[in-house]
Design a protein around this motif. Structure first.
Motif, mmCIF file in Angstrom:
data_model
loop_
_atom_site.group_PDB
_atom_site.id
_atom_site.type_symbol
_atom_site.label_atom_id
_atom_site.label_comp_id
_atom_site.label_asym_id
_atom_site.label_seq_id
_atom_site.Cartn_x
_atom_site.Cartn_y
_atom_site.Cartn_z
ATOM 1 N N ALA A 270 -0.446 1.522 8.153
ATOM 2 C CA ALA A 270 -1.786 0.947 8.252
ATOM 3 C C ALA A 270 -1.869 -0.462 7.660
ATOM 4 C CB ALA A 270 -2.793 1.866 7.571
ATOM 5 N N ALA A 271 -1.259 -0.677 6.516
ATOM 6 C CA ALA A 271 -1.315 -2.001 5.900
ATOM 7 C C ALA A 271 -0.614 -3.047 6.765
ATOM 8 C CB ALA A 271 -0.700 -1.956 4.501
ATOM 9 N N ALA A 272 0.538 -2.678 7.330
ATOM 10 C CA ALA A 272 1.285 -3.619 8.170
ATOM 11 C C ALA A 272 0.514 -3.953 9.439
ATOM 12 C CB ALA A 272 2.651 -3.040 8.518
ATOM 13 N N VAL A 273 -0.144 -2.962 10.033
ATOM 14 C CA VAL A 273 -0.936 -3.197 11.239
ATOM 15 C C VAL A 273 -2.116 -4.115 10.922
ATOM 16 C CG1 VAL A 273 -2.416 -2.116 12.981
ATOM 17 C CG2 VAL A 273 -0.241 -1.042 12.347
ATOM 18 N N ALA A 274 -2.789 -3.842 9.812
ATOM 19 C CA ALA A 274 -3.916 -4.693 9.419
ATOM 20 C C ALA A 274 -3.459 -6.128 9.172
ATOM 21 C CB ALA A 274 -4.580 -4.126 8.167
ATOM 22 N N ASP A 275 -2.335 -6.287 8.487
ATOM 23 C CA ASP A 275 -1.815 -7.628 8.199
ATOM 24 C C ASP A 275 -1.463 -8.375 9.480
ATOM 25 O OD1 ASP A 275 -2.090 -7.206 5.501
ATOM 26 O OD2 ASP A 275 0.028 -6.752 5.137
ATOM 27 N N ALA A 276 -0.856 -7.670 10.441
ATOM 28 C CA ALA A 276 -0.455 -8.319 11.694
ATOM 29 C C ALA A 276 -1.675 -8.803 12.473
ATOM 30 C CB ALA A 276 0.368 -7.348 12.537
ATOM 31 N N MET A 277 -2.708 -7.988 12.545
ATOM 32 C CA MET A 277 -3.914 -8.390 13.266
ATOM 33 C C MET A 277 -4.624 -9.521 12.531
ATOM 34 S SD MET A 277 -5.466 -4.792 14.802
ATOM 35 C CE MET A 277 -5.961 -4.132 13.194
ATOM 36 N N HIS A 278 -4.663 -9.421 11.210
ATOM 37 C CA HIS A 278 -5.314 -10.457 10.409
ATOM 38 C C HIS A 278 -4.601 -11.797 10.559
ATOM 39 C CE1 HIS A 278 -5.827 -12.702 6.553
ATOM 40 N NE2 HIS A 278 -7.083 -12.511 6.863
ATOM 41 N N GLU A 279 -3.292 -11.762 10.619
ATOM 42 C CA GLU A 279 -2.522 -13.004 10.757
ATOM 43 C C GLU A 279 -2.883 -13.735 12.041
ATOM 44 O OE1 GLU A 279 2.130 -14.568 10.749
ATOM 45 O OE2 GLU A 279 1.673 -12.467 10.289
ATOM 46 N N VAL A 280 -3.085 -12.980 13.109
ATOM 47 C CA VAL A 280 -3.487 -13.610 14.372
ATOM 48 C C VAL A 280 -4.886 -14.200 14.248
ATOM 49 C CG1 VAL A 280 -4.048 -13.179 16.796
ATOM 50 C CG2 VAL A 280 -2.016 -12.142 15.784
ATOM 51 N N PHE A 281 -5.798 -13.442 13.710
ATOM 52 C CA PHE A 281 -7.168 -13.918 13.579
ATOM 53 C C PHE A 281 -7.257 -15.149 12.666
ATOM 54 C CE2 PHE A 281 -8.983 -9.526 14.669
ATOM 55 C CZ PHE A 281 -9.430 -9.948 15.913
ATOM 56 N N SER A 282 -6.503 -15.160 11.579
ATOM 57 C CA SER A 282 -6.596 -16.271 10.623
ATOM 58 C C SER A 282 -5.896 -17.526 11.122
ATOM 59 C CB SER A 282 -5.996 -15.854 9.281
ATOM 60 O OG SER A 282 -4.591 -15.640 9.391
ATOM 61 N N ASN A 283 -4.874 -17.352 11.949
ATOM 62 C CA ASN A 283 -4.144 -18.490 12.518
ATOM 63 C C ASN A 283 -3.667 -19.453 11.435
ATOM 64 O OD1 ASN A 283 -3.032 -19.971 14.663
ATOM 65 N ND2 ASN A 283 -4.876 -21.225 14.892
ATOM 66 N N GLY A 284 -3.205 -18.873 10.327
ATOM 67 C CA GLY A 284 -2.653 -19.681 9.248
ATOM 68 C C GLY A 284 -3.657 -20.215 8.252
ATOM 69 N N SER A 285 -4.943 -19.983 8.470
ATOM 70 C CA SER A 285 -5.961 -20.480 7.544
ATOM 71 C C SER A 285 -6.170 -19.473 6.410
ATOM 72 C CB SER A 285 -7.288 -20.707 8.276
ATOM 73 O OG SER A 285 -7.913 -19.468 8.545
ATOM 74 N N ASP A 286 -6.885 -19.906 5.390
ATOM 75 C CA ASP A 286 -7.216 -19.003 4.283
ATOM 76 C C ASP A 286 -8.719 -18.754 4.238
ATOM 77 O OD1 ASP A 286 -8.000 -21.496 3.505
ATOM 78 O OD2 ASP A 286 -6.987 -21.477 1.561
ATOM 79 N N ASP A 287 -9.344 -18.706 5.404
ATOM 80 C CA ASP A 287 -10.777 -18.475 5.519
ATOM 81 C C ASP A 287 -11.119 -17.097 4.943
ATOM 82 O OD1 ASP A 287 -13.401 -18.071 6.231
ATOM 83 O OD2 ASP A 287 -13.156 -18.735 8.305
ATOM 84 N N PRO A 288 -11.923 -17.029 3.876
ATOM 85 C CA PRO A 288 -12.241 -15.734 3.272
ATOM 86 C C PRO A 288 -13.079 -14.836 4.174
ATOM 87 C CG PRO A 288 -13.594 -17.449 2.302
ATOM 88 C CD PRO A 288 -12.585 -18.133 3.166
ATOM 89 N N GLU A 289 -13.708 -15.407 5.201
ATOM 90 C CA GLU A 289 -14.513 -14.603 6.119
ATOM 91 C C GLU A 289 -13.653 -13.889 7.155
ATOM 92 O OE1 GLU A 289 -17.666 -14.057 5.695
ATOM 93 O OE2 GLU A 289 -17.686 -15.385 3.957
ATOM 94 N N CYS A 290 -12.400 -14.286 7.273
ATOM 95 C CA CYS A 290 -11.448 -13.601 8.151
ATOM 96 C C CYS A 290 -10.757 -12.537 7.306
ATOM 97 C CB CYS A 290 -10.438 -14.596 8.710
ATOM 98 S SG CYS A 290 -9.194 -13.856 9.784
ATOM 99 N N VAL A 291 -10.875 -11.274 7.713
ATOM 100 C CA VAL A 291 -10.433 -10.182 6.853
ATOM 101 C C VAL A 291 -9.511 -9.218 7.596
ATOM 102 C CG1 VAL A 291 -12.474 -10.283 5.384
ATOM 103 C CG2 VAL A 291 -12.495 -8.830 7.419
ATOM 104 N N GLY A 292 -8.726 -8.501 6.814
ATOM 105 C CA GLY A 292 -7.877 -7.447 7.354
ATOM 106 C C GLY A 292 -7.467 -6.519 6.237
ATOM 107 N N PHE A 293 -7.558 -5.218 6.459
ATOM 108 C CA PHE A 293 -7.199 -4.268 5.407
ATOM 109 C C PHE A 293 -6.961 -2.875 5.988
ATOM 110 C CE2 PHE A 293 -11.823 -4.989 5.481
ATOM 111 C CZ PHE A 293 -12.297 -3.733 5.837
ATOM 112 N N ALA A 294 -6.109 -2.124 5.303
ATOM 113 C CA ALA A 294 -5.965 -0.703 5.602
ATOM 114 C C ALA A 294 -7.173 0.012 5.016
ATOM 115 C CB ALA A 294 -4.676 -0.165 4.995
ATOM 116 N N THR A 295 -7.584 1.080 5.642
ATOM 117 C CA THR A 295 -8.766 1.794 5.186
ATOM 118 C C THR A 295 -8.594 3.287 5.432
ATOM 119 O OG1 THR A 295 -11.187 1.937 5.448
ATOM 120 C CG2 THR A 295 -9.913 1.407 7.414
ATOM 121 N N VAL A 296 -9.307 4.087 4.657
ATOM 122 C CA VAL A 296 -9.216 5.537 4.795
ATOM 123 C C VAL A 296 -10.611 6.108 4.985
ATOM 124 C CG1 VAL A 296 -7.107 5.712 3.427
ATOM 125 C CG2 VAL A 296 -9.337 5.936 2.306
ATOM 126 N N PRO A 297 -10.728 7.274 5.614
ATOM 127 C CA PRO A 297 -12.047 7.878 5.821
ATOM 128 C C PRO A 297 -12.736 8.233 4.508
ATOM 129 C CG PRO A 297 -10.436 8.839 7.317
ATOM 130 C CD PRO A 297 -9.668 8.011 6.336
#
Length: 306
Positions: A270-297
């Motif tokens: 889950a963490a690796a999947v979240a990181d991979a998707m976040h990396e695409v969305f952030s496109n190398g920026s450090d925008d705090p509004e762009c987020v990605g995380f593993a989560t549990v129910p």
């Protein structure tokens, strides 16, 4: 005669919904939270927002949680005075049910401040009336995986089985998607053949969530009712979905109305999947509004806290 109020606090989890073919029906509570606390006072109600809500340029009379809180107090003839503290780590406008959580929190907090017991039925009704659908509200309120289905007597909430063998990953770009705009892009009518395909996929989705079957989950997240119309509104979403699959996701789709994505996978990935998707969305920026995380129910739902 006005009623005196007491200090009170509630916590409500976020929720992902739709999950592909479960459009406006299925919701799952996750472990990001909105905390709302009331302190009695003699001055007119003062709203303080922290966390992801701090940047909102919304006045108290338009804040969903504050409006719900005020509405209950006024219905009981109580003076709407004191301080309302609201803090959240739920991304806003990113498909994690932040508005449903706010309405539920405000409604139950007001009852707690009045010294009244919970009324989950009226809390759900308030959120349902605000949202127009109950998938987020049901899961936020009761926790776990829930479905809300129509009946002649009103919406019925069903608890669904959820396999512990499913991990969840979330990521979102900095851009928000308005829920109203996400609804406006949907076609007003669909054909019987599309409706039938959607019913079959929803059946696969429910079974896949219960058993943790990757193939059923992949079939279940396929959708023609809303996903194809909303994905173009989400910058980077197509590539982010591909990145999630590349590192082992079983299924990736829009979370709620967007702009976030929710992925299902082995829990250890889950963490690796979240990181991979976040990396695409952030496109190398450090925008705090762009987020990605593993989560549990979250299986508890709304709770009152001391």
């Amino acid at each position: 005669m006005t009623e005196s109020l007491q200090a009170a606090a509630v916590r409500v989890p976020c929720s992902t919904s739709n999950l592909g073919s479960g459009y406006d029906t299925i919701g799952l509570a996750l472990d990001r939270y909105l905390d709302m606390r009331f302190e009695p006072g003699n001055e007119p109600l003062h709203l303080i927002r922290d966390g992801t809500l701090a940047r909102l340029a919304v006045e108290e009379r338009e804040d969903y949680g504050a409006v719900a809180f005020r509405k209950v107090l006024e219905a009981h003839g109580a003076a709407v005075t004191g301080t309302l503290h609201v803090a959240s780590d739920i991304p806003v406008g990113r498909g994690l049910g932040s508005s449903a959580a706010a309405v539920l929190a405000g409604h139950d907090l007001a009852r707690a401040a009045l010294g009244e017991a919970r009324s989950d039925e009226s809390s759900f009704a308030a959120a349902y009336a605000h949202e127009g659908h109950g998938d987020n509200a049901a899961s936020c309120l009761y926790g776990g995986l829930r479905a809300v289905v129509p009946s002649s007597d009103g919406p019925v909430i069903l608890e669904l089985d959820l396999s512990p063998e499913i991990g969840f990953a979330y990521a979102a770009p900095s851009a928000e998607v308005s829920t109203q705009l996400a609804r406006d892009v949907l076609p007003p009518d669909v054909g019987h053949d599309l409706a039938a395909r959607s019913l079959g996929r929803a059946t696969a989705l429910v079974r896949g969530l219960a058993t943790g079957d990757p193939e059923l989950l992949r079939i279940g997240i396929e959708d023609e009712l809303h996903v194809p119309h909303r994905l173009p509104m989400m910058p980077g979403a197509y590539n982010a979905i591909g990145a999630g699959y590349d590192v082992g996701a079983w299924a990736v789709t829009i979370s709620g109305a967007g702009s976030g994505l929710i992925a299902m996978c082995e829990p250890k990935l889950a963490a690796a999947v979240a990181d991979a998707m976040h990396e695409v969305f952030s496109n190398g920026s450090d925008d705090p509004e762009c987020v990605g995380f593993a989560t549990v129910p979250d299986h508890e739902g709304l709770r009152r806290v001391s």
